[in-house]
Design a protein around this motif. Structure first.
Motif, mmCIF file in Angstrom:
data_model
loop_
_atom_site.group_PDB
_atom_site.id
_atom_site.type_symbol
_atom_site.label_atom_id
_atom_site.label_comp_id
_atom_site.label_asym_id
_atom_site.label_seq_id
_atom_site.Cartn_x
_atom_site.Cartn_y
_atom_site.Cartn_z
ATOM 1 N N SER A 71 8.862 -9.279 -15.664
ATOM 2 C CA SER A 71 7.857 -10.005 -16.439
ATOM 3 C C SER A 71 8.442 -10.615 -17.709
ATOM 4 C CB SER A 71 6.697 -9.057 -16.787
ATOM 5 O OG SER A 71 7.162 -8.019 -17.626
ATOM 6 N N GLU A 72 9.585 -10.102 -18.191
ATOM 7 C CA GLU A 72 10.205 -10.609 -19.407
ATOM 8 C C GLU A 72 11.056 -11.848 -19.118
ATOM 9 O OE1 GLU A 72 12.311 -7.265 -20.977
ATOM 10 O OE2 GLU A 72 10.506 -6.317 -21.844
ATOM 11 N N LYS A 73 11.281 -12.168 -17.905
ATOM 12 C CA LYS A 73 12.068 -13.361 -17.568
ATOM 13 C C LYS A 73 11.233 -14.617 -17.824
ATOM 14 C CE LYS A 73 14.877 -11.201 -13.974
ATOM 15 N NZ LYS A 73 15.242 -11.248 -12.555
ATOM 16 N N PRO A 74 11.904 -15.705 -17.995
ATOM 17 C CA PRO A 74 11.165 -16.953 -18.104
ATOM 18 C C PRO A 74 10.348 -17.173 -16.843
ATOM 19 C CG PRO A 74 13.439 -17.253 -18.794
ATOM 20 C CD PRO A 74 13.365 -15.902 -18.229
ATOM 21 N N LYS A 75 9.295 -17.926 -17.002
ATOM 22 C CA LYS A 75 8.363 -18.107 -15.898
ATOM 23 C C LYS A 75 9.023 -18.750 -14.713
ATOM 24 C CE LYS A 75 3.789 -19.908 -14.874
ATOM 25 N NZ LYS A 75 2.598 -20.657 -15.370
ATOM 26 N N ALA A 76 10.002 -19.629 -15.037
ATOM 27 C CA ALA A 76 10.668 -20.301 -13.921
ATOM 28 C C ALA A 76 11.521 -19.329 -13.131
ATOM 29 C CB ALA A 76 11.509 -21.477 -14.440
ATOM 30 N N GLU A 77 12.033 -18.312 -13.809
ATOM 31 C CA GLU A 77 12.939 -17.379 -13.129
ATOM 32 C C GLU A 77 12.193 -16.194 -12.513
ATOM 33 O OE1 GLU A 77 15.856 -16.167 -15.904
ATOM 34 O OE2 GLU A 77 16.645 -18.191 -16.222
ATOM 35 N N ARG A 78 10.952 -15.983 -12.855
ATOM 36 C CA ARG A 78 10.210 -14.806 -12.354
ATOM 37 C C ARG A 78 9.897 -14.951 -10.857
ATOM 38 N NH1 ARG A 78 5.274 -14.201 -16.384
ATOM 39 N NH2 ARG A 78 4.687 -12.650 -14.833
ATOM 40 N N ASP A 79 9.989 -13.740 -10.163
ATOM 41 C CA ASP A 79 9.709 -13.691 -8.717
ATOM 42 C C ASP A 79 8.310 -13.094 -8.547
ATOM 43 O OD1 ASP A 79 9.602 -13.462 -5.993
ATOM 44 O OD2 ASP A 79 11.490 -12.342 -5.781
ATOM 45 N N GLU A 80 7.359 -13.972 -8.368
ATOM 46 C CA GLU A 80 5.976 -13.518 -8.282
ATOM 47 C C GLU A 80 5.740 -12.634 -7.047
ATOM 48 O OE1 GLU A 80 3.469 -16.909 -8.439
ATOM 49 O OE2 GLU A 80 3.989 -17.398 -10.516
ATOM 50 N N GLN A 81 6.427 -13.014 -5.972
ATOM 51 C CA GLN A 81 6.270 -12.191 -4.758
ATOM 52 C C GLN A 81 6.746 -10.773 -5.003
ATOM 53 O OE1 GLN A 81 4.765 -13.171 -2.006
ATOM 54 N NE2 GLN A 81 5.017 -11.129 -1.052
ATOM 55 N N LEU A 82 7.821 -10.621 -5.698
ATOM 56 C CA LEU A 82 8.354 -9.283 -6.013
ATOM 57 C C LEU A 82 7.391 -8.528 -6.899
ATOM 58 C CD1 LEU A 82 10.606 -7.166 -5.930
ATOM 59 C CD2 LEU A 82 11.695 -8.374 -7.869
ATOM 60 N N GLU A 83 6.797 -9.255 -7.877
ATOM 61 C CA GLU A 83 5.865 -8.597 -8.770
ATOM 62 C C GLU A 83 4.653 -8.078 -7.985
ATOM 63 O OE1 GLU A 83 4.930 -11.419 -11.750
ATOM 64 O OE2 GLU A 83 6.821 -11.145 -12.864
ATOM 65 N N ILE A 84 4.164 -8.910 -7.082
ATOM 66 C CA ILE A 84 3.010 -8.479 -6.273
ATOM 67 C C ILE A 84 3.361 -7.244 -5.450
ATOM 68 C CG2 ILE A 84 1.488 -9.145 -4.378
ATOM 69 C CD1 ILE A 84 1.647 -12.042 -5.477
ATOM 70 N N GLU A 85 4.551 -7.230 -4.846
ATOM 71 C CA GLU A 85 4.977 -6.070 -4.025
ATOM 72 C C GLU A 85 5.091 -4.822 -4.888
ATOM 73 O OE1 GLU A 85 8.547 -7.124 -2.070
ATOM 74 O OE2 GLU A 85 7.580 -8.497 -0.648
ATOM 75 N N LEU A 86 5.644 -4.996 -6.098
ATOM 76 C CA LEU A 86 5.788 -3.834 -6.985
ATOM 77 C C LEU A 86 4.419 -3.298 -7.377
ATOM 78 C CD1 LEU A 86 8.748 -4.994 -9.250
ATOM 79 C CD2 LEU A 86 8.792 -3.185 -7.518
ATOM 80 N N ILE A 87 3.497 -4.224 -7.685
ATOM 81 C CA ILE A 87 2.157 -3.772 -8.081
ATOM 82 C C ILE A 87 1.476 -3.039 -6.918
ATOM 83 C CG2 ILE A 87 -0.138 -4.570 -8.743
ATOM 84 C CD1 ILE A 87 1.273 -6.819 -10.325
ATOM 85 N N ASN A 88 1.586 -3.566 -5.703
ATOM 86 C CA ASN A 88 0.984 -2.899 -4.533
ATOM 87 C C ASN A 88 1.594 -1.524 -4.302
ATOM 88 O OD1 ASN A 88 -0.747 -5.045 -4.022
ATOM 89 N ND2 ASN A 88 0.717 -6.080 -2.657
ATOM 90 N N ASP A 89 2.928 -1.435 -4.426
ATOM 91 C CA ASP A 89 3.600 -0.130 -4.255
ATOM 92 C C ASP A 89 3.132 0.853 -5.313
ATOM 93 O OD1 ASP A 89 4.929 -1.043 -2.055
ATOM 94 O OD2 ASP A 89 6.781 -1.544 -3.152
#
Length: 716
Positions: free
Chosen positions: A505-523
């Protein structure tokens, strides 16, 4: 040769002179009391074997005749067939002192006989075979045939007796005629003989009846006393002694009064009478020894037994031997009895003197009877009646003395009982207060020890509960470890995932992996759900432990028995594994899904299930230590419903319970576990909880070295 011929002629002349000289019968020869002359042993008798009626004549040749009286005829004169037949002859002369008119002749013998006077037949007694009649023995009695004798004073007459005798059938050692009292085998009787004989017979019969009645009454009395007092051995001996006396008395009285009885019957009575008499005389020393509290030596007992036996067989042995037996029968028991009396004289007390008086009295009466008979022969009984008095004293003195002894002995016993009772009362009064004091002390001690026992029991019960709680805690600790491990593991994983999510989440928006964030939140959400699940599982375990450990309110509540059984099975298993890491067992669960909830106290039923399941695991653990490698421990818990009851069964394949102790396992403080491993209260408390607390039952089925199955029935 001339000298020899002279001696022969002298011998024949002497014989002829002896035969020609008749036996003179005078009045003084007659018995003054019974008016008869006994001819059985007169010196003028001659005998010749064989049979010839010509021998009855007065003037015959005496060649071949021998001097022999009828009473001297014995078994030695019988031929090889046991038979003897012959003739007796005697010449008699009646002097002027005898009233020749009214004389009769009587015969008393079992041997049949024909009597002749001067060659003429007077009559027959029995049947000798004369005139072709069959042989028949003669039975003489008081009313037997009497043949009239037509004798004249001063004239000589020839009396001939043809006799046929044989050995007795039962005991062929004597002739039939020898068995009967032959003192008067052939007698010449006067006018008054029948009247005097009948009077004497009636008087003697009357006396015999009195003697027998008294003896029989005493015998019955002794037996009644013996049966009522079976511990008094002396009463039994006195009863036996009295029975032998009455038996001999009765048999001899029958023998004297036999009417028309055969010789065989007479022999049987003779045997029974002699045997009873021998037993009576032999039992007297035994009674005296028991009364005097003396010990009879073995050889004395054997001698008395031999004498008693031979007394019955005495009539079947030769006369010389019989004489020895008669003296032994009389002298040995009397001698032994006198020995006991003399040796115990200074120690005799009370009732014992009655026996001494009876023995000495019998001896005194007997001696007096003998002396009186010598001083007044034939007159003692009839003229003065002294004989009956002496006979009565001799016969009844000892039996009456035994009655006196029994009466005095009972008096002494009653006196002793009263004395002992007084002593007991006195001792009771003296020790009454002491007993009361001791009772008070005992009550205090009992109360104190009862309190200690109850306190000890309470401690043991608490120890059992604590032991149960300890086992439950160990299982819970092992069981709670799993959900806690899951919570810790998922917490660590969530922490890593949160750090990764933060970094992303601290990465710039262009560099952030939203799919990864969603997977982490689900886990993270999934892990949180798992943490929540295992946390609730740990919470349930802790609540169960608290519920088990706290004091029961005693209130029943609907309870899922299936859940309770499953939970405590696992807790018990993990509790044992916490102690023994190497232990493994197969858990078999067969639960009835249709089983409804049951109103029970869950804490108490849980303790019961935990206790029984722990015992099952303990049984398979112990068997596993000694069993073969292919042995697989298994514990099965099953539930079902039957006849309105819920059934919980706990079965193991352990060592089983021996039959010898199967009935004891529910008793308090009984345990099969080693010291320190069990209190012996687990099953006892379980029994009380199920049976008394819930109205159910606990049953056990077992087979040694195979299995044990506890079945709990709870009403639905």
């Amino acid at each position: 040769m001339n000298k020899l011929l002279a001696l022969l002629l002298l011998f024949l002349a002497a014989n002829c002179y002896a035969q020609d000289k008749p036996v003179n019968i005078s009045q003084k020869m007659f018995n003054p009391n019974l008016d008869f002359v006994a001819m059985g042993r007169s010196d003028g008798w001659y005998f010749r074997a064989g049979n010839d009626t010509a021998w009855a004549k007065s003037d015959i040749s005496m060649e071949g005749w021998q001097k022999l009286a009828p009473l001297d005829l014995t078994a030695k004169h019988a031929d090889k067939n046991g038979r003897v037949e012959g003739w007796f002859r005697i010449k008699i002369k009646v002097d002027s002192t005898v009233k020749a008119k009214g004389l009769v002749i009587a015969y008393d013998s079992y041997a049949p006989a024909d009597i002749y006077l001067n060659g003429k037949l007077l009559g027959s007694f029995g049947s000798t075979g004369l005139y072709g009649r069959p042989y028949a023995e003669y039975d003489a009695n008081l009313f037997s045939t009497r043949l009239p004798l037509k004798l004249k004073q001063g004239e000589q007459f020839t009396l001939a007796l043809h006799i046929v005798d044989s050995l007795a059938r039962i005991v062929p050692v004597k002739l039939r005629s020898e068995w009967r009292n032959q003192a008067d085998v052939i007698v010449i009787c006067g006018d008054d003989n029948f009247r005097l004989g009948l009077t004497d017979f009636l008087a003697f019969t009357k006396s015999y009846s009195v003697w027998l009645s008294v003896s029989f009454t005493l015998c019955v009395l002794f037996w009644l006393l013996a049966f009522q007092n079976r511990r008094e051995r002396v009463l039994l001996l006195i009863a036996c002694c009295s029975t032998f006396f009455v038996g001999s008395f009765y048999v001899f009285s029958l023998r004297l009064s036999l009417q028309h009885a055969s010789s065989s019957t007479f022999i049987v009575y003779d045997f029974l009478g002699n045997l009873s008499l021998g037993l009576f005389l032999s039992s007297i020393p035994i009674v005296i020894a028991e009364v005097f509290k003396r010990r009879i030596l073995l050889w004395v007992k054997m001698t008395l037994a031999i004498i008693a036996f031979y007394s019955g067989a005495g009539s079947y042995v030769p006369d010389g031997v019989m004489t020895i037996i008669a003296y032994a029968l009389l002298l040995f028991p009397v001698g032994v009895s006198l020995y006991y009396i003399i040796s115990s004289w200074k120690k005799l007390r009370g009732a014992q003197w009655s026996i001494v008086a009876g023995i000495l009295g019998s001896i005194l009466f007997f001696a007096t009877l003998i002396i009186a008979g010598m001083l007044w022969p034939g007159q003692v009984f009839i003229d003065f009646g002294i004989g009956y008095f002496l006979y009565t004293g001799w016969l009844l003195c000892f039996p009456v003395s035994m009655l006196v002894y029994v009466a005095m002995r009972f008096k002494e016993i009653i006196k002793e009982v009263r004395h002992n009772a007084d002593q007991v009362v006195q001792l009771s009064e003296e020790k009454k207060q002491e007993a009361l004091n001791r009772q008070k002390l005992l009550e205090e001690e009992v109360n104190r020890q009862t309190a200690e026992i109850r306190a000890g029991q309470a401690r043991l019960i608490q120890s059992e509960k604590m032991a149960s709680l300890g086992e439950l805690t160990a299982g819970i600790a092992h069981e709670i470890q799993n959900p806690l491990n899951f919570v810790n593991n998922f917490s660590d994983v969530n922490q890593e995932m949160l750090e990764e999510l933060k970094a992303e989440s601290e990465k710039p928006k262009a560099e952030r992996d939203e799919q990864l964030e969603i997977e982490l939140i689900n886990d993270l959400l999934e892990n949180e759900r798992k943490i929540n699940h295992h946390g609730k599982r740990a919470d349930a375990i802790v609540k169960g432990m608290l519920q088990h450990s706290r004091t029961s309110s005693g209130q029943k509540e609907p309870t899922d028995i299936n859940a309770l059984a499953d939970e405590y099975l696992r807790l018990a298993y993990h509790g044992l594994r916490a102690k023994d890491k190497d232990f493994n067992a197969e858990l078999i669960i067969n639960l009835d899904d249709k089983l409804p909830k049951i109103s029970v106290i869950p804490q108490e039923v849980g303790r019961v299930l935990l206790n029984i399941i722990n015992n099952a695991f303990y049984a398979v653990q112990q068997k596993a230590k000694t069993a073969e490698p292919n042995y697989k421990p298994a514990v099965e818990v099953s539930t079902t419903q039957q006849n309105g009851s819920a059934i919980v069964s706990v079965k193991d394949n352990g060592n089983g319970i021996p039959d010898a102790i199967k009935d004891k396992i529910m008793q308090p403080f009984f345990t099969t576990k080693p010291t320190g491993e069990g209190t012996g209260l687990g099953l006892s408390l379980s029994y009380d909880i199920i049976v008394k607390g819930h109205g159910g039952s606990i049953n056990v089925e077992t087979r040694e070295n195979e299995y044990t199955e506890f079945t709990i029935l709870l009403p639905v």
